[in-house]
Motif scaffolding. Structure first.
Motif, PDB file in Angstrom:
ATOM      1  N   PHE A 129       4.483  -0.338   8.464  1.00 41.44           N
ATOM      2  CA  PHE A 129       4.978   0.543   7.312  1.00 41.44           C
ATOM      3  C   PHE A 129       6.440   0.848   7.249  1.00 41.44           C
ATOM      4  CE2 PHE A 129       0.957   3.540   6.294  1.00 41.44           C
ATOM      5  CZ  PHE A 129       0.226   2.920   7.215  1.00 41.44           C
ATOM      6  N   GLY A 130       7.236   1.057   6.038  1.00 40.80           N
ATOM      7  CA  GLY A 130       8.776   1.403   6.466  1.00 40.80           C
ATOM      8  C   GLY A 130       9.091   3.074   6.344  1.00 40.80           C
TER       9      GLY A 130
ATOM     10  N   GLN B  81      -0.889  -4.051   8.619  1.00 41.21           N
ATOM     11  CA  GLN B  81       0.336  -3.490   7.934  1.00 41.21           C
ATOM     12  C   GLN B  81       1.068  -2.755   8.858  1.00 41.21           C
ATOM     13  OE1 GLN B  81      -2.377  -0.418   5.409  1.00 41.21           O
ATOM     14  NE2 GLN B  81      -3.707  -1.468   5.043  1.00 41.21           N
TER      15      GLN B  81
ATOM     16  N   HIS C  39      -4.967  -9.690   2.636  1.00 44.02           N
ATOM     17  CA  HIS C  39      -5.330  -8.562   2.496  1.00 44.02           C
ATOM     18  C   HIS C  39      -6.427  -7.962   3.675  1.00 44.02           C
ATOM     19  CE1 HIS C  39      -8.288  -6.399  -0.192  1.00 44.02           C
ATOM     20  NE2 HIS C  39      -8.950  -6.298   0.538  1.00 44.02           N
ATOM     21  N   ARG C  40      -5.979  -6.992   4.658  1.00 39.96           N
ATOM     22  CA  ARG C  40      -6.147  -7.313   5.687  1.00 39.96           C
ATOM     23  C   ARG C  40      -6.916  -5.519   6.495  1.00 39.96           C
ATOM     24  NH1 ARG C  40      -3.013 -11.007  10.198  1.00 39.96           N
ATOM     25  NH2 ARG C  40      -4.988 -10.473  11.731  1.00 39.96           N
ATOM     26  N   THR C  41      -6.732  -4.552   7.800  1.00 40.95           N
ATOM     27  CA  THR C  41      -6.653  -3.866   7.765  1.00 40.95           C
ATOM     28  C   THR C  41      -5.594  -4.052   8.856  1.00 40.95           C
ATOM     29  OG1 THR C  41      -7.393  -4.624  10.125  1.00 40.95           O
ATOM     30  CG2 THR C  41      -9.060  -4.226   8.664  1.00 40.95           C
ATOM     31  N   PRO C  42      -5.155  -2.428   9.219  1.00 38.90           N
ATOM     32  CA  PRO C  42      -4.189  -1.920   9.352  1.00 38.90           C
ATOM     33  C   PRO C  42      -3.328  -2.565  10.602  1.00 38.90           C
ATOM     34  CG  PRO C  42      -6.117  -0.278  10.501  1.00 38.90           C
ATOM     35  CD  PRO C  42      -6.418  -1.751   9.579  1.00 38.90           C
ATOM     36  N   LEU C  43      -4.170  -4.029  11.385  1.00 33.88           N
ATOM     37  CA  LEU C  43      -3.155  -4.508  12.579  1.00 33.88           C
ATOM     38  C   LEU C  43      -2.076  -5.284  11.335  1.00 33.88           C
ATOM     39  CD1 LEU C  43      -6.352  -5.561  14.510  1.00 33.88           C
ATOM     40  CD2 LEU C  43      -4.526  -4.180  15.007  1.00 33.88           C
TER      41      LEU C  43
ATOM     42  N   PHE D 166      -4.088   7.745   1.257  1.00 29.65           N
ATOM     43  CA  PHE D 166      -4.103   6.022   0.233  1.00 29.65           C
ATOM     44  C   PHE D 166      -3.550   6.814  -0.749  1.00 29.65           C
ATOM     45  CE2 PHE D 166      -4.432   1.906  -0.847  1.00 29.65           C
ATOM     46  CZ  PHE D 166      -5.802   2.406  -1.455  1.00 29.65           C
TER      47      PHE D 166
ATOM     48  N   TYR E 154      -3.153   0.184  -3.762  1.00 27.59           N
ATOM     49  CA  TYR E 154      -3.274  -1.068  -3.377  1.00 27.59           C
ATOM     50  C   TYR E 154      -2.707  -1.428  -4.352  1.00 27.59           C
ATOM     51  CZ  TYR E 154      -4.768  -5.402  -1.857  1.00 27.59           C
ATOM     52  OH  TYR E 154      -4.787  -7.069  -1.136  1.00 27.59           O
TER      53      TYR E 154
ATOM     54  N   LEU F  12      -2.112  10.938   6.734  1.00 29.00           N
ATOM     55  CA  LEU F  12      -2.233   9.970   6.096  1.00 29.00           C
ATOM     56  C   LEU F  12      -3.385   9.415   4.584  1.00 29.00           C
ATOM     57  CD1 LEU F  12      -0.077   9.050   7.546  1.00 29.00           C
ATOM     58  CD2 LEU F  12       0.498   7.352   6.385  1.00 29.00           C
TER      59      LEU F  12
ATOM     60  N   TYR G  13       0.755  -1.172   0.064  1.00 27.34           N
ATOM     61  CA  TYR G  13       0.118   0.029   0.074  1.00 27.34           C
ATOM     62  C   TYR G  13       0.712   0.923  -0.157  1.00 27.34           C
ATOM     63  CZ  TYR G  13      -2.660  -4.471   2.343  1.00 27.34           C
ATOM     64  OH  TYR G  13      -3.019  -5.177   3.174  1.00 27.34           O
TER      65      TYR G  13
END
Lengths: 111, 115
Positions: free
Chosen positions: B106-107, B104, B98-102, B45, B48, B43, B33
């Motif tokens: 981040f870099g 995801q 393919h999930r919610t932020p839990l 979006f 994706y 942020l 993403y």
């Protein structure tokens, strides 16, 4: 009106104090709510999810008020290391991966 | 286990040049993403992607922006003919499913400055 609104602050708080801030969201169909922490010029990091019944993680407590469409974050016994920007995040009801981010509330803990 | 990697961390471009931002997801993650964060804003979006597929680009500006996630190599966000308004932090996140932020992660972001 923004979809997720936060008071930008900054909140200047002495070390050891308790601080709370709110976030309001516009879409009553939103189901998932989160607080992220973002340090200056760094990536956001998940602090905690917010559950309907409210939840606590150490010094941090999150609450959800669906009727008024706001969520809150309470920090007790604040530490210098708590200084950061706190981002309120709500899911996009049309997809389970798109998130809607608030602009953040800046918190400064002073010694 | 290396986290999400982004490079460069800082990128300066003159107006009209091209910017290429790279994101290597966490090992085992096939979902990427891209988000943009303008100064003093949250942020937003952008897109994706899964390997070799763009799943949702509803947040991408219609012109000058493109993204890819090839079978081999990092995901690339390309901005052609940059303008001053493109100056922002660009974050990439990856997930296993393919999930919610839990799910995801981040870099560290790429900070693009257009002069």
């Amino acid at each position: 009106r923004k979809e997720v609104e936060q008071d930008p602050g900054p909140f200047n708080v002495p070390e050891g104090a308790t601080v709370a801030f709110n976030c309001t969201y516009s879409n009553s169909a939103s189901q998932s709510f989160f607080w992220y922490r973002q340090d200056c010029r760094k990536e956001p990091k998940l602090l905690m999810s917010v559950y309907s019944s409210g939840n606590e993680d150490g010094r941090f407590t999150a609450q959800l008020n669906r009727a008024s469409q706001y969520i809150s974050l309470l920090i007790r016994d604040s530490k210098l290391s708590d200084s950061a920007t706190y981002l309120c995040v709500v899911n996009n009801t049309y997809s389970n991966y798109q998130l809607i981010w608030g602009a953040g509330t800046k918190l400064i803990i002073k010694p | 286990n290396a986290g999400v990697m982004q490079n460069p961390r800082h990128l300066v471009r003159r107006r009209g040049q091209e910017a290429r931002l790279r994101c290597s997801p966490m090992k085992g993650h096939s979902h990427v993403y891209w988000y943009r964060q303008l100064p003093e804003e949250g942020l937003k979006f952008m897109v994706y992607l899964q390997k070799e597929n763009i799943i949702d680009e509803s947040g991408m500006p219609k012109e000058r922006f493109s993204a890819e996630f090839p079978k081999e190599g990092p995901s690339i966000l390309r901005i052609q003919q940059v303008v001053r308004g493109d100056s922002a932090a660009y974050f990439c996140a990856s997930s296993h499913e393919h999930r919610t932020p839990l799910g995801q992660y981040f870099g560290p972001g790429t900070r693009l400055t257009v002069t």
